[in-house]
Design a protein around this motif. Sequence first.
Motif, PDB file in Angstrom:
ATOM      1  N   ARG B  58       0.834  -1.213   0.000  1.00 52.79           N
ATOM      2  CA  ARG B  58       0.000   0.000   0.000  1.00 52.79           C
ATOM      3  C   ARG B  58       0.867   1.262   0.000  1.00 52.79           C
ATOM      4  O   ARG B  58       0.632   2.191  -0.771  1.00 52.79           O
ATOM      5  N   GLU B  59       1.863   1.276   0.869  1.00 55.08           N
ATOM      6  CA  GLU B  59       2.704   2.472   0.974  1.00 55.08           C
ATOM      7  C   GLU B  59       3.419   2.774  -0.341  1.00 55.08           C
ATOM      8  O   GLU B  59       3.496   3.925  -0.773  1.00 55.08           O
ATOM      9  N   GLU B  60       3.923   1.734  -0.987  1.00 54.78           N
ATOM     10  CA  GLU B  60       4.667   1.966  -2.226  1.00 54.78           C
ATOM     11  C   GLU B  60       3.722   2.337  -3.375  1.00 54.78           C
ATOM     12  O   GLU B  60       4.090   3.108  -4.258  1.00 54.78           O
ATOM     13  N   MET B  61       2.520   1.799  -3.374  1.00 57.53           N
ATOM     14  CA  MET B  61       1.547   2.192  -4.396  1.00 57.53           C
ATOM     15  C   MET B  61       1.174   3.665  -4.204  1.00 57.53           C
ATOM     16  O   MET B  61       1.099   4.419  -5.175  1.00 57.53           O
ATOM     17  N   ASN B  62       0.942   4.065  -2.954  1.00 54.86           N
ATOM     18  CA  ASN B  62       0.606   5.471  -2.698  1.00 54.86           C
ATOM     19  C   ASN B  62       1.747   6.379  -3.141  1.00 54.86           C
ATOM     20  O   ASN B  62       1.519   7.409  -3.776  1.00 54.86           O
ATOM     21  N   PHE B 155      -7.965 -15.716  -2.239  1.00 53.40           N
ATOM     22  CA  PHE B 155      -6.647 -15.174  -1.924  1.00 53.40           C
ATOM     23  C   PHE B 155      -6.695 -13.645  -1.909  1.00 53.40           C
ATOM     24  O   PHE B 155      -7.671 -13.039  -2.349  1.00 53.40           O
ATOM     25  N   LEU B 156      -5.621 -13.048  -1.389  1.00 56.96           N
ATOM     26  CA  LEU B 156      -5.567 -11.594  -1.268  1.00 56.96           C
ATOM     27  C   LEU B 156      -4.638 -11.044  -2.343  1.00 56.96           C
ATOM     28  O   LEU B 156      -3.518 -11.514  -2.509  1.00 56.96           O
ATOM     29  N   MET B 157      -5.122 -10.036  -3.062  1.00 58.56           N
ATOM     30  CA  MET B 157      -4.349  -9.501  -4.165  1.00 58.56           C
ATOM     31  C   MET B 157      -4.396  -7.985  -4.140  1.00 58.56           C
ATOM     32  O   MET B 157      -5.373  -7.391  -3.707  1.00 58.56           O
ATOM     33  N   LYS B 158      -3.314  -7.375  -4.596  1.00 54.49           N
ATOM     34  CA  LYS B 158      -3.333  -5.951  -4.910  1.00 54.49           C
ATOM     35  C   LYS B 158      -3.485  -5.874  -6.412  1.00 54.49           C
ATOM     36  O   LYS B 158      -2.665  -6.426  -7.150  1.00 54.49           O
ATOM     37  N   ASP B 159      -4.541  -5.232  -6.885  1.00 55.54           N
ATOM     38  CA  ASP B 159      -4.665  -5.049  -8.322  1.00 55.54           C
ATOM     39  C   ASP B 159      -4.877  -3.569  -8.628  1.00 55.54           C
ATOM     40  O   ASP B 159      -5.662  -2.895  -7.982  1.00 55.54           O
ATOM     41  N   ALA B 160      -4.107  -3.087  -9.602  1.00 56.41           N
ATOM     42  CA  ALA B 160      -4.182  -1.684  -9.998  1.00 56.41           C
ATOM     43  C   ALA B 160      -4.511  -1.619 -11.478  1.00 56.41           C
ATOM     44  O   ALA B 160      -4.161  -2.524 -12.245  1.00 56.41           O
ATOM     45  N   ALA B 176       6.510   3.681 -13.748  1.00 53.00           N
ATOM     46  CA  ALA B 176       6.365   4.008 -12.326  1.00 53.00           C
ATOM     47  C   ALA B 176       5.970   2.765 -11.522  1.00 53.00           C
ATOM     48  O   ALA B 176       6.446   2.549 -10.408  1.00 53.00           O
ATOM     49  N   MET B 177       5.116   1.936 -12.115  1.00 52.18           N
ATOM     50  CA  MET B 177       4.704   0.703 -11.427  1.00 52.18           C
ATOM     51  C   MET B 177       5.885  -0.278 -11.361  1.00 52.18           C
ATOM     52  O   MET B 177       6.078  -0.953 -10.353  1.00 52.18           O
ATOM     53  N   TYR B 178       6.652  -0.331 -12.426  1.00 50.92           N
ATOM     54  CA  TYR B 178       7.849  -1.185 -12.430  1.00 50.92           C
ATOM     55  C   TYR B 178       8.761  -0.802 -11.259  1.00 50.92           C
ATOM     56  O   TYR B 178       9.201  -1.659 -10.484  1.00 50.92           O
ATOM     57  N   SER B 179       8.981   0.503 -11.106  1.00 46.71           N
ATOM     58  CA  SER B 179       9.829   0.969 -10.001  1.00 46.71           C
ATOM     59  C   SER B 179       9.188   0.683  -8.650  1.00 46.71           C
ATOM     60  O   SER B 179       9.859   0.268  -7.708  1.00 46.71           O
ATOM     61  N   ALA B 180       7.878   0.916  -8.564  1.00 48.78           N
ATOM     62  CA  ALA B 180       7.181   0.673  -7.294  1.00 48.78           C
ATOM     63  C   ALA B 180       7.313  -0.800  -6.898  1.00 48.78           C
ATOM     64  O   ALA B 180       7.531  -1.129  -5.730  1.00 48.78           O
ATOM     65  N   ASN B 183      10.656  -1.427  -5.527  1.00 43.98           N
ATOM     66  CA  ASN B 183      10.702  -0.928  -4.147  1.00 43.98           C
ATOM     67  C   ASN B 183       9.999  -1.888  -3.187  1.00 43.98           C
ATOM     68  O   ASN B 183      10.473  -2.136  -2.082  1.00 43.98           O
ATOM     69  N   ILE B 184       8.848  -2.391  -3.604  1.00 39.37           N
ATOM     70  CA  ILE B 184       8.102  -3.323  -2.752  1.00 39.37           C
ATOM     71  C   ILE B 184       8.962  -4.546  -2.427  1.00 39.37           C
ATOM     72  O   ILE B 184       9.142  -4.903  -1.258  1.00 39.37           O
ATOM     73  N   PHE B 185       9.528  -5.168  -3.459  1.00 36.24           N
ATOM     74  CA  PHE B 185      10.246  -6.424  -3.194  1.00 36.24           C
ATOM     75  C   PHE B 185      11.576  -6.171  -2.498  1.00 36.24           C
ATOM     76  O   PHE B 185      12.026  -7.007  -1.720  1.00 36.24           O
ATOM     77  N   ASN B 186      12.166  -5.002  -2.744  1.00 34.66           N
ATOM     78  CA  ASN B 186      13.351  -4.643  -1.962  1.00 34.66           C
ATOM     79  C   ASN B 186      12.989  -4.502  -0.491  1.00 34.66           C
ATOM     80  O   ASN B 186      13.681  -5.024   0.378  1.00 34.66           O
ATOM     81  N   ARG B 187      11.909  -3.777  -0.217  1.00 36.25           N
ATOM     82  CA  ARG B 187      11.511  -3.576   1.179  1.00 36.25           C
ATOM     83  C   ARG B 187      11.119  -4.883   1.852  1.00 36.25           C
ATOM     84  O   ARG B 187      11.326  -5.063   3.053  1.00 36.25           O
ATOM     85  N   LEU B 188      10.519  -5.780   1.085  1.00 40.98           N
ATOM     86  CA  LEU B 188      10.123  -7.072   1.655  1.00 40.98           C
ATOM     87  C   LEU B 188      11.355  -7.907   2.006  1.00 40.98           C
ATOM     88  O   LEU B 188      11.262  -8.866   2.772  1.00 40.98           O
ATOM     89  N   GLY B 189      12.502  -7.530   1.433  1.00 42.25           N
ATOM     90  CA  GLY B 189      13.728  -8.268   1.733  1.00 42.25           C
ATOM     91  C   GLY B 189      13.836  -9.563   0.954  1.00 42.25           C
ATOM     92  O   GLY B 189      14.422 -10.542   1.426  1.00 42.25           O
TER      93      GLY B 189
END
Lengths: 575, 575
Positions: B58-62, B155-160, B176-180, B183-189
């Motif tokens: 959510r944070e990275e999408m925002n 299941f739970l999904m984020k869809d944009a 922008a979504m590619y970058s987001a 960022n998401i998967f980097n933050r997830l570790g």
Amino acid sequence: MRTSQYLLSTMKETPADAEVISHKLMLRAGMIRRLASGMYTYLPSGVRVLRKVEQIVREEMNKAGAIEVLMPLVQPAELWQESGRWEKMDAELLRFVDRHQRDFVLGPTHEEVITDLVRREITSYKQLPLNLYQIQTKFRDERRPRFGVMRAREFLMKDAYSFHLSQESLQQTYDAMYSAYCNIFNRLGLDYRPVLADTGAIGGSVSHEFHVLAASGEDAIAFSDTSDYAANIEMAEAKAPAGPRPAPTQQLTQVATPGAKTVAEVAALLQQPASQISKTLIVYAAKASDDAPQTLVALVLRGDHELNEIKAEKLPQVASPLVFASEEEIRAVMGAGPGSLGPVKCPLPLIVDRSAAHLADFSCGANQDGFHLTGVNWDRDVTDYQVADLRNVVEGDASPCGFGKLVIKRGIEVGHIFQLGDKYSQAMKAGVLNEEGKHQIMTMGCYGVGVSRIVAAAIEQNHDERGIIWPDAIAPFQVVLIPMNMHKSVRIAEATELLYQQLTAAGIEVLFDDRKERPGVMFADMELVGIPHHIVIGERNLDNRQVEYKNRRSGATELLAIDEVLAFVNQQLKR
Amino acid sequence: MRTSQYLLSTMKETPADAEVISHKLMLRAGMIRRLASGMYTYLPSGVRVLRKVEQIVREEMNKAGAIEVLMPLVQPAELWQESGRWEKMDAELLRFVDRHQRDFVLGPTHEEVITDLVRREITSYKQLPLNLYQIQTKFRDERRPRFGVMRAREFLMKDAYSFHLSQESLQQTYDAMYSAYCNIFNRLGLDYRPVLADTGAIGGSVSHEFHVLAASGEDAIAFSDTSDYAANIEMAEAKAPAGPRPAPTQQLTQVATPGAKTVAEVAALLQQPASQISKTLIVYAAKASDDAPQTLVALVLRGDHELNEIKAEKLPQVASPLVFASEEEIRAVMGAGPGSLGPVKCPLPLIVDRSAAHLADFSCGANQDGFHLTGVNWDRDVTDYQVADLRNVVEGDASPCGFGKLVIKRGIEVGHIFQLGDKYSQAMKAGVLNEEGKHQIMTMGCYGVGVSRIVAAAIEQNHDERGIIWPDAIAPFQVVLIPMNMHKSVRIAEATELLYQQLTAAGIEVLFDDRKERPGVMFADMELVGIPHHIVIGERNLDNRQVEYKNRRSGATELLAIDEVLAFVNQQLKR
């Protein structure tokens, strides 16, 4: 957030199909859109409010020791068959088959799933008490969904279920949930009341509803004007009038009342107040066995009082659910029609409301079409009868708590806590080994909050003719910056940008209305959306390094030095 | 959180019905329980991880400018009929009727609902681009749900979904979504790769998948060993071998190969490597019109290469979806069976893979049962043929980017971004007025993240024989306090309590294992649950005012002064 990069979606027109104010305003303020009957898409402003309510509920549940889980919306039929609700529930329970023709339901609630989970996971008294909750989508196929998200088919709910081995432990968790709910509604900034409630179809014994007070509320709530007492009108006890019943002063007299059937007609004809006339209602009696013939019971109330059906059907003599006898059934027994009935020489068992039983010299039907009796007195004219609480309380009644008089207000039910007992755990054999090493069925509580309903209820309580007035805690944005003709003035654009950066950096949720719109349009939109704190940036005030603050709720405005805006807003938000 | 007030629900036994390690560990670590096939209840540890993943997404999408909405799970059939998917989709689309016999589906995705919303709300180019997302429950009635939440039905999904008037604008949001997503998967570790992907049934042109790398992954991904190039193996281009094709040196010779039908059998008989033998596959040709007779096409590959069906069916000459001719159909045209086919004197149009087309002096079937040809050379022995990329890349192939060689790894698809084009907007007539005041159909992108799937994928990538090893960012708890025999030692109880208060007050998520369990049980449980940082409080170390720290991932232990624990943990968590 800048309006130009947001989906504001406000509407000037009032949608034709919206009946209640919250539904109208949620559509007009761009919070929801209808997808199908009782199903709504939440637009960005709607989601922002919904997520805030959700988060406050989550935090308070966690604080109260409840643990979050997440159960599927789709549930296998087997569990509902096991609990017996597969048969009992009507079409509100949406049933369907999957690709392998197996039966499923869309979960309207999760007692079955949680009881199944707990009976598998919990084996020992050492693991109890346990209070599990989720915040999750529910589906109820309402016959007539209405009022927008207030009574939707798909909605968001917080539901919690607790498991215990003793009533004492259940009561402790119940009390903790009661407090958590008070904390939730206090934090939401809503005027609410916890009220004693009927446990209804879900079963169990003790139950409180939490109501957001609003003139448009579906439920009537009775309060004491001097104590904390509050109860759903279905539950509020109507006490007997104070003092002894007056002694008889009149003779029993039969009078012709041709054409007068309703209490109002009889009162007009006899020139007596409705409170001095009794009305007699004939209902089905409870049967001793399924194959016994159906008999009837007569219920007697004061002409100015309303029967409380829930109280009536709780009486052991009365069939539950309550069934009114047809005119044909009544004539067969009473020898007269519904407009001319009375307790004198009544061939049916008589149950008399406490207030009706306190009357002297009253009037009633003569059990003969076109005739009434006046000067009727209990014990003298009618000897065989029972007295019970049969009526809805009315404003001014003595409070059943013994203190003060009752006031009646309207409320919207947004929370409900139940002591379920063993209804589900017994049916589904959910037990653990107790301290003595014996298998014991658990006792349960359940605790619901209508998350999406709260959003609508908050609007019903907080709005004016211009739109929504959000409490700070759940506003989609806390502050809106409204620059006047920014696109023509670099100075205004810069000053607004600076304020936006400053407030945002301080963690305040700011909407920056950067649209190329006339000031009037911007004011109207932001009042409609209901953002609580407005900062207006205009040329003239900027000359004095000032901006105008406007409070959405009070409408009060004041000039602020531009350097003091952050401190002022922080103070307003009590941060 | 204290373990005694939590629902840990760990299991010692490995569940029999779990096939993959993440499924086993999610069951054993008390994260999920099965409710029905492909439907899982998330227990507290599961919810904690799920909510963390959700919040990072959510944070990275925002941050990337996407705006959150929330659409219903239940969707009216009309929209699916309008887009054409009501007919096209199989039983994976769960259809049902409501109480009024109206058709609905449980939404497996939301293109129809969002396109319907946007065509109603958005009227002008000024409101574009727009990128709306939700984090919401989906339902796909998979024929064979498996691997726990990896391939679940609910299941739970984020869809944009993004909306544009130009390819340039779509490309900007796509980037922008590619970058987001990065960022998401980097933050997830997580160790992940964005890879070029096929757009498949959902339609559109450009597409990237995001894969979490794990040996157990369902998908093969080809990487360059020297550049950033990465593609799903379905998509990775196989270049022609470098340099010119060698000149012929052998005569065309027919040899008897009785009983040798497979490449391996022929290679053994002829004593040649499989790479020097070609194989010929006969498939349906594309038809010029529906009522044209079905013709066939021959595809020729090197014996050691695999046909890439997606590449083949993208060729204009080949029927899509790909259909292999039956032995009967082959014999009728070729005069020989599948084990003896070859390009020489082949009566069908020939499409030759780039690598096969680079062969000289190769062998192939003679189009006569029991015979092969050796010394075959293109242009000399076969003149009429086309060359195309027909095969899957293999490890060691030159990277199509021009740099380095390909390495093949396995991945789990957890994200997918598409440039949809106008597939849905055209079908549903979703347009706006453009700058010239003309009605123009919008172009769309769509961007999915499998929120619940990430949880499973993270475990596939991060575990050992003792259990899960959570990255800090999504661990259910960051730190666990494990006191040794606390119930016998007031000193240990007090020291642990103090640490618990101190760490919790600092905002660290701490599990305090206050159960009356043997140390071995506590260690095993906490390693299974995968909490990354363990603090062990024991008598002997307390004598020196020390506790033992253990890192779940490295297994390294060290003694810490009890006063330094908070600073040390903060450092570990990079706070």
